[in-house]
Write a protein that holds these residues in place. Structure first.
Motif, PDB file in Angstrom:
ATOM      1  N   SER A 177     -27.227   8.001  -2.220  1.00 56.70           N
ATOM      2  CA  SER A 177     -28.686   8.008  -2.236  1.00 56.70           C
ATOM      3  C   SER A 177     -29.223   8.132  -3.663  1.00 56.70           C
ATOM      4  O   SER A 177     -30.182   7.464  -4.041  1.00 56.70           O
ATOM      5  CB  SER A 177     -29.209   9.164  -1.387  1.00 56.70           C
ATOM      6  OG  SER A 177     -30.605   9.243  -1.451  1.00 56.70           O
ATOM      7  N   GLY A 178     -28.596   8.994  -4.452  1.00 54.09           N
ATOM      8  CA  GLY A 178     -29.008   9.140  -5.845  1.00 54.09           C
ATOM      9  C   GLY A 178     -28.809   7.863  -6.632  1.00 54.09           C
ATOM     10  O   GLY A 178     -29.668   7.471  -7.429  1.00 54.09           O
ATOM     11  N   PHE A 179     -27.682   7.201  -6.417  1.00 52.79           N
ATOM     12  CA  PHE A 179     -27.417   5.932  -7.097  1.00 52.79           C
ATOM     13  C   PHE A 179     -28.457   4.885  -6.732  1.00 52.79           C
ATOM     14  O   PHE A 179     -29.012   4.214  -7.600  1.00 52.79           O
ATOM     15  CB  PHE A 179     -26.013   5.433  -6.741  1.00 52.79           C
ATOM     16  CG  PHE A 179     -25.725   4.058  -7.266  1.00 52.79           C
ATOM     17  CD1 PHE A 179     -25.423   3.872  -8.605  1.00 52.79           C
ATOM     18  CD2 PHE A 179     -25.772   2.957  -6.431  1.00 52.79           C
ATOM     19  CE1 PHE A 179     -25.163   2.612  -9.106  1.00 52.79           C
ATOM     20  CE2 PHE A 179     -25.521   1.691  -6.909  1.00 52.79           C
ATOM     21  CZ  PHE A 179     -25.217   1.513  -8.255  1.00 52.79           C
ATOM     22  N   VAL A 180     -28.746   4.765  -5.440  1.00 49.67           N
ATOM     23  CA  VAL A 180     -29.723   3.771  -4.979  1.00 49.67           C
ATOM     24  C   VAL A 180     -31.103   4.077  -5.550  1.00 49.67           C
ATOM     25  O   VAL A 180     -31.806   3.185  -6.038  1.00 49.67           O
ATOM     26  CB  VAL A 180     -29.756   3.721  -3.434  1.00 49.67           C
ATOM     27  CG1 VAL A 180     -30.946   2.920  -2.931  1.00 49.67           C
ATOM     28  CG2 VAL A 180     -28.464   3.134  -2.910  1.00 49.67           C
ATOM     29  N   SER A 181     -31.520   5.354  -5.493  1.00 51.05           N
ATOM     30  CA  SER A 181     -32.876   5.690  -5.943  1.00 51.05           C
ATOM     31  C   SER A 181     -33.049   5.538  -7.455  1.00 51.05           C
ATOM     32  O   SER A 181     -34.154   5.277  -7.925  1.00 51.05           O
ATOM     33  CB  SER A 181     -33.241   7.110  -5.518  1.00 51.05           C
ATOM     34  OG  SER A 181     -32.421   8.050  -6.174  1.00 51.05           O
ATOM     35  N   LEU A 182     -31.984   5.693  -8.219  1.00 51.64           N
ATOM     36  CA  LEU A 182     -32.099   5.595  -9.674  1.00 51.64           C
ATOM     37  C   LEU A 182     -31.836   4.198 -10.226  1.00 51.64           C
ATOM     38  O   LEU A 182     -32.210   3.907 -11.354  1.00 51.64           O
ATOM     39  CB  LEU A 182     -31.148   6.594 -10.338  1.00 51.64           C
ATOM     40  CG  LEU A 182     -31.480   8.067 -10.107  1.00 51.64           C
ATOM     41  CD1 LEU A 182     -30.389   8.947 -10.695  1.00 51.64           C
ATOM     42  CD2 LEU A 182     -32.828   8.412 -10.707  1.00 51.64           C
ATOM     43  N   THR A 183     -31.194   3.336  -9.444  1.00 51.15           N
ATOM     44  CA  THR A 183     -30.851   2.014  -9.970  1.00 51.15           C
ATOM     45  C   THR A 183     -31.460   0.882  -9.160  1.00 51.15           C
ATOM     46  O   THR A 183     -32.191   0.049  -9.689  1.00 51.15           O
ATOM     47  CB  THR A 183     -29.326   1.832 -10.011  1.00 51.15           C
ATOM     48  OG1 THR A 183     -28.795   1.993  -8.693  1.00 51.15           O
ATOM     49  CG2 THR A 183     -28.676   2.823 -10.953  1.00 51.15           C
ATOM     50  N   LEU A 184     -31.174   0.832  -7.884  1.00 48.55           N
ATOM     51  CA  LEU A 184     -31.580  -0.317  -7.082  1.00 48.55           C
ATOM     52  C   LEU A 184     -33.072  -0.318  -6.736  1.00 48.55           C
ATOM     53  O   LEU A 184     -33.714  -1.368  -6.764  1.00 48.55           O
ATOM     54  CB  LEU A 184     -30.747  -0.374  -5.798  1.00 48.55           C
ATOM     55  CG  LEU A 184     -29.242  -0.502  -6.012  1.00 48.55           C
ATOM     56  CD1 LEU A 184     -28.512  -0.504  -4.685  1.00 48.55           C
ATOM     57  CD2 LEU A 184     -28.919  -1.746  -6.812  1.00 48.55           C
ATOM     58  N   THR A 185     -33.627   0.831  -6.402  1.00 47.53           N
ATOM     59  CA  THR A 185     -35.036   0.886  -6.004  1.00 47.53           C
ATOM     60  C   THR A 185     -35.974   0.438  -7.125  1.00 47.53           C
ATOM     61  O   THR A 185     -36.869  -0.378  -6.871  1.00 47.53           O
ATOM     62  CB  THR A 185     -35.394   2.290  -5.503  1.00 47.53           C
ATOM     63  OG1 THR A 185     -34.529   2.616  -4.416  1.00 47.53           O
ATOM     64  CG2 THR A 185     -36.833   2.359  -5.047  1.00 47.53           C
ATOM     65  N   PRO A 186     -35.834   0.918  -8.358  1.00 46.64           N
ATOM     66  CA  PRO A 186     -36.720   0.406  -9.415  1.00 46.64           C
ATOM     67  C   PRO A 186     -36.584  -1.096  -9.642  1.00 46.64           C
ATOM     68  O   PRO A 186     -37.574  -1.794  -9.879  1.00 46.64           O
ATOM     69  CB  PRO A 186     -36.291   1.183 -10.663  1.00 46.64           C
ATOM     70  CG  PRO A 186     -35.631   2.401 -10.158  1.00 46.64           C
ATOM     71  CD  PRO A 186     -35.000   2.022  -8.858  1.00 46.64           C
TER      72      PRO A 186
END
Length: 73
Positions: free
Chosen positions: A7-16
């Motif tokens: 979740s941390g990886f997705v929120s910091l990389t993919l979502t932006p």
């Protein structure tokens, strides 16, 4: 633990990255419908209520802490 890391990886990389692709800049000459304006007014009302409550809590930190401790115990 793995779910938190993913979740941390997705929120910091993919979502932006996805937001930069999907969201478009606001044009000042763009007109909106009644539903959009109603939601915008409701959102502004919630934002203003949050602002008022946050200012109250910051002015009365001691009383809020005592109230929290009374409720928690």
């Amino acid at each position: 633990m793995a779910a938190v890391l993913i979740s941390g990886f997705v929120s910091l990389t993919l979502t932006p990255m996805m937001c930069s692709r999907i969201l478009k800049p606001h044009r000042p000459d763009e007109r909106h419908g009644r539903a959009y304006m109603a939601f915008e007014r409701a959102f502004d009302a919630w934002k203003d209520a949050y602002d008022v409550s946050l200012r109250f809590v910051l002015r009365h930190q001691g009383a809020v802490l005592i109230g929290f401790l009374c409720v928690a115990c």
